[in-house]
Design an enzyme around this catalytic site. Structure first.
Site, PDB file in Angstrom:
ATOM      1  N   ALA A  11       0.828  -1.271  -0.059  1.00 42.56           N
ATOM      2  CA  ALA A  11      -0.019   0.127  -0.070  1.00 42.56           C
ATOM      3  C   ALA A  11       1.072   1.257   0.044  1.00 42.56           C
ATOM      4  O   ALA A  11       0.536   2.160  -0.752  1.00 42.56           O
ATOM      5  CB  ALA A  11      -0.959   0.029   1.223  1.00 42.56           C
ATOM      6  N   TRP A  12       1.813   1.227   0.628  1.00 43.44           N
ATOM      7  CA  TRP A  12       2.728   2.426   0.822  1.00 43.44           C
ATOM      8  C   TRP A  12       3.622   2.899  -0.305  1.00 43.44           C
ATOM      9  O   TRP A  12       3.747   3.733  -0.594  1.00 43.44           O
ATOM     10  CB  TRP A  12       3.692   2.342   2.203  1.00 43.44           C
ATOM     11  CG  TRP A  12       4.364   3.562   2.524  1.00 43.44           C
ATOM     12  CD1 TRP A  12       5.634   3.640   3.189  1.00 43.44           C
ATOM     13  CD2 TRP A  12       3.876   5.072   2.620  1.00 43.44           C
ATOM     14  NE1 TRP A  12       5.976   5.052   3.720  1.00 43.44           N
ATOM     15  CE2 TRP A  12       4.929   5.966   3.121  1.00 43.44           C
ATOM     16  CE3 TRP A  12       2.739   5.433   2.125  1.00 43.44           C
ATOM     17  CZ2 TRP A  12       4.782   7.115   3.216  1.00 43.44           C
ATOM     18  CZ3 TRP A  12       2.593   6.875   2.219  1.00 43.44           C
ATOM     19  CH2 TRP A  12       3.625   7.743   2.815  1.00 43.44           C
ATOM     20  N   LYS A  71       6.101   4.437  17.188  1.00 45.82           N
ATOM     21  CA  LYS A  71       4.743   4.841  17.206  1.00 45.82           C
ATOM     22  C   LYS A  71       3.830   3.663  16.721  1.00 45.82           C
ATOM     23  O   LYS A  71       2.599   3.819  16.941  1.00 45.82           O
ATOM     24  CB  LYS A  71       4.679   6.074  16.155  1.00 45.82           C
ATOM     25  CG  LYS A  71       5.279   5.552  14.684  1.00 45.82           C
ATOM     26  CD  LYS A  71       4.036   5.336  13.598  1.00 45.82           C
ATOM     27  CE  LYS A  71       4.736   4.957  12.234  1.00 45.82           C
ATOM     28  NZ  LYS A  71       3.407   4.577  11.499  1.00 45.82           N
ATOM     29  N   ARG A 121      -3.121   0.015  10.569  1.00 47.28           N
ATOM     30  CA  ARG A 121      -3.039  -1.488  10.610  1.00 47.28           C
ATOM     31  C   ARG A 121      -2.698  -1.735  11.842  1.00 47.28           C
ATOM     32  O   ARG A 121      -3.112  -2.574  12.668  1.00 47.28           O
ATOM     33  CB  ARG A 121      -1.897  -1.889   9.509  1.00 47.28           C
ATOM     34  CG  ARG A 121      -2.241  -1.595   8.037  1.00 47.28           C
ATOM     35  CD  ARG A 121      -1.255  -2.533   7.404  1.00 47.28           C
ATOM     36  NE  ARG A 121       0.135  -1.930   7.264  1.00 47.28           N
ATOM     37  CZ  ARG A 121       0.510  -1.084   6.610  1.00 47.28           C
ATOM     38  NH1 ARG A 121      -0.158  -0.776   5.463  1.00 47.28           N
ATOM     39  NH2 ARG A 121       1.696  -0.597   6.610  1.00 47.28           N
TER      40      ARG A 121
END
Length: 307
Positions: A11-12, A174, A238
Site C-alpha cells: 500500500a505504501w 509509534k 493497521r
C-alpha cells in the site's frame, strides 16, 4: 523530469509511486502484478527500475535485509556502483532478534551520504487521494534530502532533518504505541485513559530514542508526535486495528491473517523489548504490548501499567 524507481508493491509503495508520478517518470518493481493507481506509473522489471536517477524502497523491515542481499544488490551491481545510488527508505521498524534499525541494515552496503529516510504522519489511503500532508526526510546528507524533497508533489510539504536515529526510532515506536491505542479503545477505557496513554507513550519513545543519541525536537515534531497521534487513533492504521482486535481476545496469528497486510508494530514491540532489556531502558508500554501479543490478558497489562 527525473526518473524514480519505486521498489515494493504494498500500500505504501503504491501510494508513494502515485505521489511521485505527478512530477516524475515513475517505474515500480514488485514480484506480483499490481493494480496501479495511475496510468502514468509503469510496472517494470527490477533492471528497468534500477535505470532511474533516484530509488525509493518500501519493503517491510522484517524482510529488508534478505531482499537487499538476494534481490536488490545483485541486480544493482549490473547497473551501477553502489556509491552512485541515491536511496530514500520508506521502511519503518526495528529488526527483530538482531535489534537493527533500518539505517543499520542499509549502511552495511551504502554510504550514509547516499541514504534518506522518510517519516511523518501519512496514511497511504489519503496519499492516494492527494490529500495534503507534511513529511520529514531524515539524512546525514541534507543536500540529498532536499533533492528528494523536490521530487514530492505539491500536496506533500517536505521538511529535512539530520537526526536519522530520531526518525528511525519515532517511525518504529509509534507503531507499537498505535497497537496500545487500539487496545485502549478496544477495552473501552475512555478518553482520559487514551490521552494518558499517548502522552506517556511519547515520553517512552523519547526516553528510548535519547538513549541512542536522538534529538528531543524530532519526537515533538512530525516524525514523532505527529505520526504517533495519527496512527494511534484511526482504523486506517493497521497497527491500531491489531490492538483493537487483541482487546477482543483474538489471537495474533488470526489477526494478521485477516489483516492481509504487514503491521510493523508487532515485530517492533518485540525488538524494542529485547533492546530495552539488554540496555536497561524503561519501556513499560512497549513491554506490555509485546506481552499481550504473546498471549497476556490485556486487563492484566492494564493493572501492571496502573501500578
Amino acid at each position: 523530469m527525473q526518473k524514480v524507481g519505486v521498489f515494493g508493491g504494498g500500500a505504501w509503495g503504491k501510494a508513494l509511486a502515485y505521489a511521485l508520478s505527478s512530477k516524475n517518470e515513475v517505474r515500480i518493481y514488485s514480484r506480483r502484478e499490481l493494480d496501479l493507481p495511475s496510468n502514468s506509473i509503469k510496472q517494470t522489471s527490477i533492471r528497468e527500475a534500477l535505470q532511474c536517477d533516484f530509488y525509493v524502497i518500501a519493503i517491510a523491515t522484517s524482510v529488508l535485509r534478505t531482499w537487499l542481499d538476494d534481490t536488490f544488490l545483485p541486480a544493482l551491481a549490473d547497473i551501477r556502483d553502489t556509491k552512485e545510488a541515491k536511496i530514500l527508505s520508506a521502511s519503518k521498524g526495528i529488526e527483530e532478534d538482531r535489534g537493527a534499525f533500518v539505517s543499520d541494515i542499509f549502511q552495511e552496503h551504502f554510504s550514509p551520504l547516499n541514504l534518506c529516510y522518510l517519516a511523518g504522519p501519512s496514511f497511504a489511503t489519503e496519499v492516494l487521494q492527494g490529500l495534503p500532508c507534511a513529511l520529514v526526510l531524515h539524512s546525514h546528507n541534507l543536500h540529498l534530502a532536499r533533492n528528494f524533497a523536490e521530487l514530492m508533489p505539491s500536496f506533500i510539504k517536505s521538511y529535512t532533518s539530520p537526526d536519522v536515529i530520531g526518525g528511525e526510532v519515532a517511525g518504529a515506536y509509534k507503531n507499537v504505541i498505535a497497537i496500545a491505542g487500539g487496545i485502549c479503545d478496544g477495552l473501552g477505557l475512555g478518553n482520559n485513559a487514551k490521552s494518558s496513554l499517548l502522552a506517556r507513550g511519547l515520553v517512552e519513545m523519547c526516553r528510548f530514542g535519547e538513549h541512542f543519541g536522538a534529538k528531543m525536537e524530532t519526537f515533538l515534531g512530525l516524525s514523532g508526535a505527529g505520526d504517533l497521534f495519527l496512527t494511534s487513533s484511526s482504523t486506517l492504521s493497521r497497527n491500531y486495528r491489531v490492538g483493537f482486535a487483541l482487546a477482543q481476545n483474538q489471537k495474533i496469528d488470526e489477526i494478521l491473517a485477516s489483516l492481509g497486510e504487514v503491521a510493523e508494530g508487532v515485530r517492533s514491540s518485540r525488538a524494542i523489548t529485547q533492546i530495552s532489556t539488554k540496555e536497561g531502558i524503561y519501556t513499560p508500554i512497549a513491554s506490555e504490548v509485546s506481552s499481550i501479543i504473546e498471549g497476556k490478558n490485556p486487563q492484566e497489562s492494564l493493572k501492571a501499567l496502573m501500578k
